[in-house]
Write an enzyme that holds these catalytic residues in place. Structure first.
Site, PDB file in Angstrom:
ATOM      1  N   HIS A 140      41.429   9.774  84.928  1.00 48.56           N
ATOM      2  CA  HIS A 140      40.219  10.599  84.792  1.00 48.56           C
ATOM      3  C   HIS A 140      39.332  10.412  86.031  1.00 48.56           C
ATOM      4  O   HIS A 140      38.129  10.174  85.936  1.00 48.56           O
ATOM      5  CB  HIS A 140      39.442  10.241  83.521  1.00 48.56           C
ATOM      6  CG  HIS A 140      38.549  11.348  83.047  1.00 48.56           C
ATOM      7  ND1 HIS A 140      38.353  11.642  81.723  1.00 48.56           N
ATOM      8  CD2 HIS A 140      37.798  12.261  83.736  1.00 48.56           C
ATOM      9  CE1 HIS A 140      37.515  12.662  81.599  1.00 48.56           C
ATOM     10  NE2 HIS A 140      37.166  13.055  82.812  1.00 48.56           N
TER      11      HIS A 140
ATOM     12  N   GLU B 187      41.518   8.019  76.110  1.00 49.85           N
ATOM     13  CA  GLU B 187      41.400   7.307  77.382  1.00 49.85           C
ATOM     14  C   GLU B 187      40.653   5.988  77.211  1.00 49.85           C
ATOM     15  O   GLU B 187      39.525   6.004  76.693  1.00 49.85           O
ATOM     16  CB  GLU B 187      40.661   8.196  78.405  1.00 49.85           C
ATOM     17  CG  GLU B 187      41.387   9.480  78.694  1.00 49.85           C
ATOM     18  CD  GLU B 187      40.579  10.450  79.548  1.00 49.85           C
ATOM     19  OE1 GLU B 187      41.166  11.429  80.042  1.00 49.85           O
ATOM     20  OE2 GLU B 187      39.355  10.241  79.712  1.00 49.85           O
TER      21      GLU B 187
ATOM     22  N   ASP C 160      41.774  34.149  82.016  1.00 50.27           N
ATOM     23  CA  ASP C 160      40.505  33.726  81.441  1.00 50.27           C
ATOM     24  C   ASP C 160      39.897  34.928  80.738  1.00 50.27           C
ATOM     25  O   ASP C 160      39.325  35.812  81.384  1.00 50.27           O
ATOM     26  CB  ASP C 160      39.551  33.195  82.513  1.00 50.27           C
ATOM     27  CG  ASP C 160      38.314  32.533  81.925  1.00 50.27           C
ATOM     28  OD1 ASP C 160      37.915  32.926  80.804  1.00 50.27           O
ATOM     29  OD2 ASP C 160      37.729  31.644  82.570  1.00 50.27           O
TER      30      ASP C 160
ATOM     31  N   GLY D 241      41.561  29.349  83.201  1.00 48.15           N
ATOM     32  CA  GLY D 241      40.126  29.067  83.224  1.00 48.15           C
ATOM     33  C   GLY D 241      39.559  29.280  84.610  1.00 48.15           C
ATOM     34  O   GLY D 241      39.739  28.434  85.490  1.00 48.15           O
TER      35      GLY D 241
ATOM     36  N   ARG E 109      33.756  27.640  87.496  1.00 49.38           N
ATOM     37  CA  ARG E 109      33.407  27.085  88.805  1.00 49.38           C
ATOM     38  C   ARG E 109      34.579  26.338  89.428  1.00 49.38           C
ATOM     39  O   ARG E 109      34.924  26.541  90.601  1.00 49.38           O
ATOM     40  CB  ARG E 109      32.199  26.149  88.656  1.00 49.38           C
ATOM     41  CG  ARG E 109      30.900  26.857  88.332  1.00 49.38           C
ATOM     42  CD  ARG E 109      29.806  25.873  87.979  1.00 49.38           C
ATOM     43  NE  ARG E 109      30.133  25.116  86.777  1.00 49.38           N
ATOM     44  CZ  ARG E 109      29.869  25.549  85.537  1.00 49.38           C
ATOM     45  NH1 ARG E 109      29.280  26.695  85.358  1.00 49.38           N
ATOM     46  NH2 ARG E 109      30.197  24.822  84.490  1.00 49.38           N
TER      47      ARG E 109
END
Length: 346
Positions: free
Chosen positions: A301, A272, A181, A158, A161
């Site tokens: 996270h 989570e 990607d 990926g 950004r």
């Protein structure tokens, strides 16, 4: 007289009374702030009266919620990932969904590099050994994964950004950067000075470190399962700061226990916090058997987290909602392909 708008945040991730959001909105925007994880705890009338829904990641915005949004003109995600929002249902109702991709990029890329360094320089392992025994632990025995980083191959899955920001940081450490990607334009890898790899299997087979920076989609759900992990090198480590469900935890548990990969660092989990009873990998992390010690790092996270990043997420998401309500300016729309523009609410 200017129109008034109401923005509902059902799952706020801040302690104050929307100070930043109210500064963005001004006098003609009312914010209703709640802190729920269960969508059923939000009164139906709160959904019905809002002109915009500004959601974080704690509350699932599914068909049952969208059916209640009878007045809502836009849903804005205060963050990047939007897998908890039913894009098709929102689009069919004429509600655009926008995310906030321009926050937290530096923090997540920094965190990915921190996890990389933590694993391959054994920093948490040394620290834990010394905490347990400051004298007897003053050895190198805990450094099971310690190795030279310069010259090794980092495979990035990926190259958006955050993947790009991670690649630029990794280059400074002397890593060889590979990227997979299929959605980036041809030649982008040339501009970045990295190597494009055409298939995931080829990337995994060639990488000493694999770092995930892909969104969670049906295509990437459990992308790293038994098949993918079996292609990775036995000395390779896996890093995930993207979405937890991209990695099959049971398959990762088996791969680590069998020594098919060397280590892993996860900032995100499929659920989570983790459910009870704990999944086998998380139970093993808690118990720290000899076969896992020093080979797995977990963080809660937290990759996106900093005071500056949190403020950016709040300000930018509020700006997105207010701009659309006031003048129809739509940015960062993620359900354009399924948006029924005939049903847009003005």
């Amino acid at each position: 007289m200017a129109a008034r708008f109401t923005i509902l945040t059902p799952d706020a991730q801040f302690a104050d009374d929307a100070v930043i959001e109210r500064q963005v909105g001004g006098a003609d925007v009312d914010f209703e702030i709640r802190r729920e994880r269960d969508r059923k705890k939000i009164p139906d009338e709160a959904y019905a009266r809002c002109d915009a829904l500004l959601t974080w990641h704690e509350l699932k915005v599914d068909q049952s919620v969208i059916d209640k949004l009878t007045r809502c003109r836009i849903i804005v995600r205060a963050g990047v990932g939007f897998d908890h929002i039913d894009l098709a249902a929102a689009g069919a109702a004429g509600i655009p969904v926008a995310n906030t991709p321009d926050y937290g990029t530096s923090e997540v890329a920094d965190h990915a590099m921190g996890l990389l360094l933590g694993l391959l320089r054994s920093i948490p392992a040394y620290d834990q050994a010394l905490q347990a025994d400051p004298v007897g632990g003053y050895t190198l025995e805990a450094g099971h994964l310690t190795r030279r980083i310069r010259g090794t191959a980092l495979g990035i899955v990926g190259l958006g950004r955050i993947g790009t920001a991670t690649a630029m940081r990794a280059k400074a450490f002397g890593l060889e950067i590979l990227a997979y990607d299929p959605y980036i334009p041809r030649g982008q890898e040339i501009a970045l000075g990295i190597t494009r790899v055409e298939t995931l299997s080829d990337l995994l087979a060639a990488s000493d470190i694999v770092s995930i920076h892909a969104p969670l989609t049906p295509e990437t759900h459990k992308l790293f399962g038994e098949a993918a992990l079996s292609v990775m090198r036995p000395n390779a480590v896996l890093i995930n700061t993207a979405r937890g469900a991209i990695v099959d935890l049971d398959a990762l548990h088996d791969a680590l226990q069998a020594g098919r990969i060397a280590g892993a660092a996860l900032d995100v989990l499929p659920e989570e916090p983790p459910p009870q009873p704990l999944p086998p990998l998380i139970a093993a992390y808690h118990e720290q058997p000899d076969w896992l010690r020093g080979r797995l790092i977990l963080t809660p996270h937290a990759a996106w987290s900093s005071p500056e990043s949190a403020a950016d997420a709040r300000r930018l998401s509020a700006e997105t909602a207010v701009a659309y309500l006031r003048n129809g300016a739509l940015r960062n729309c993620v359900n354009e392909a399924v948006l029924d523009r005939k049903k847009l609410r003005r």
